[in-house]
Design a protein around this motif. Structure first.
Motif, PDB file in Angstrom:
ATOM      1  N   PRO A  67       0.809  -1.223   0.000  1.00  0.00           N
ATOM      2  CA  PRO A  67       0.000   0.000   0.000  1.00  0.00           C
ATOM      3  C   PRO A  67       0.841   1.272   0.000  1.00  0.00           C
ATOM      4  N   TYR A  68       2.163   1.140   0.140  1.00  0.00           N
ATOM      5  CA  TYR A  68       3.020   2.321   0.269  1.00  0.00           C
ATOM      6  C   TYR A  68       3.902   2.580  -0.944  1.00  0.00           C
ATOM      7  N   GLY A 104      10.475   7.156   0.881  1.00  0.00           N
ATOM      8  CA  GLY A 104      10.001   7.093  -0.494  1.00  0.00           C
ATOM      9  C   GLY A 104       8.503   7.082  -0.624  1.00  0.00           C
ATOM     10  N   SER A 105       7.789   6.975   0.503  1.00  0.00           N
ATOM     11  CA  SER A 105       6.329   7.006   0.473  1.00  0.00           C
ATOM     12  C   SER A 105       5.843   8.372   0.967  1.00  0.00           C
ATOM     13  N   PRO A 106       5.186   9.164   0.116  1.00  0.00           N
ATOM     14  CA  PRO A 106       4.696  10.484   0.534  1.00  0.00           C
ATOM     15  C   PRO A 106       3.758  10.422   1.737  1.00  0.00           C
ATOM     16  N   LYS A 147       6.408  11.658   9.387  1.00  0.00           N
ATOM     17  CA  LYS A 147       7.070  11.045  10.546  1.00  0.00           C
ATOM     18  C   LYS A 147       8.537  11.446  10.629  1.00  0.00           C
ATOM     19  N   ALA A 148       9.145  11.707   9.491  1.00  0.00           N
ATOM     20  CA  ALA A 148      10.556  12.084   9.475  1.00  0.00           C
ATOM     21  C   ALA A 148      10.769  13.524   9.927  1.00  0.00           C
ATOM     22  N   LYS A 149       9.698  14.269  10.180  1.00  0.00           N
ATOM     23  CA  LYS A 149       9.804  15.671  10.569  1.00  0.00           C
ATOM     24  C   LYS A 149       9.935  15.866  12.075  1.00  0.00           C
TER      25      LYS A 149
END
Length: 271
Positions: free
Chosen positions: A20-21, A212-214, A219-221
């Motif tokens: 799904p990603y 790589g998944s928009p 979460k990376a922020k």
């Protein structure tokens, strides 16, 4: 003849299905049942090793040719809100938190349906009815809470949260589509960091981050983010350091993956 449940967790693998990603990829999950008197210990122990809970099942990705999905958690002591996150906190200062037992309500389901129809109409949960929703919320063998967020006494956001021995695990969250401009999803995470700080818990578990998944970029922020890779938690200082590993030879066979799982002292592993 009376049958008893096995003490040792039994691990299984799902059949491959479209990821799904990441487009063009196939996903597969390693999973085990969460049941019996040792359910909480198992949930605590496996959550520290990249597993997630869904009702009475613990799972983690075990794809044949990809290790892109990385379990992510925020180390509360290392978290410092960014300028944009401070703005989210300011926009939602009128939001009120209410913690309840894991019981589903029609009001929650109505909000859940509106959220899915607007944001995930083609997702795996798109066809869930109220009975399936109730099962998602209520079928938990561990310490769980429903955390509701209201604005002007109107239910605006909800998060199903597990209480682990070292943190809060955000199992699933959703919010009113018309509240999107105030970033309620981000507010829920920021508030969980505050709850963890108030209760002396060191981590907030966010689920999986997929480079790589928009869908997963948010979460990376978060500062203080750690990801589980290669059997250990690593601090994420640079997104580029966590490239997707897609070569089949870089992935351990299922038997080795299970053999490397650490279980509570009262349990032993069986494949």
């Amino acid at each position: 003849m009376r049958h008893t449940l096995p003490i040792a967790p039994q691990f299984y693998v799902t059949a491959p299905q479209p990821c799904p990603y990441l487009e063009g990829r196939m996903e597969r999950k390693l999973f085990t049942a969460l049941q019996g008197e040792s359910a909480e210990k198992l949930n605590d122990g496996l959550s520290k090793q990249g597993f997630r809970r869904s009702q009475n099942v613990l799972y983690r990705p075990s794809c044949a040719d990809c290790t892109a999905c990385l379990s992510a958690r925020i180390k509360v002591a290392d978290f410092k809100p960014s300028k944009s996150q401070k703005r989210v906190m300011s926009r939602n200062k009128d939001m009120r938190r209410r913690v309840t037992s894991p019981w589903a309500t029609e009001e929650q389901f109505s909000l859940f349906r509106a959220y899915l129809d607007t944001r995930h109409a083609d997702g795996g949960m798109a066809d869930m009815d109220i009975f399936e929703f109730a099962a998602m919320v209520e079928e938990t063998p561990v310490r769980s809470r429903v955390i509701e967020y209201t604005r002007d006494e109107v239910l605006t956001a909800v998060c199903l949260t597990d209480l682990l021995d070292d943190g809060l695990s955000m199992v699933y969250s959703f919010f009113a589509p018309d509240a999107a401009p105030s970033s309620p999803g981000m507010h829920i995470i920021l508030d969980h960091i505050e709850i963890a700080r108030e209760t002396g818990l060191p981590y907030v578990y966010l689920g999986y981050w997929v480079p790589g998944s928009p869908k997963m970029d948010y979460k990376a922020k978060f500062s203080g983010l750690e990801v589980y890779r290669g059997g250990a938690w690593e601090t994420m200082n640079n997104v580029a350091d966590f490239e997707q590993e897609t070569h089949p030879l870089s992935i351990d066979p299922i038997a080795e993956q299970v053999a490397n799982i650490s279980l509570p002292d009262t349990l032993s592993s069986k494949v």
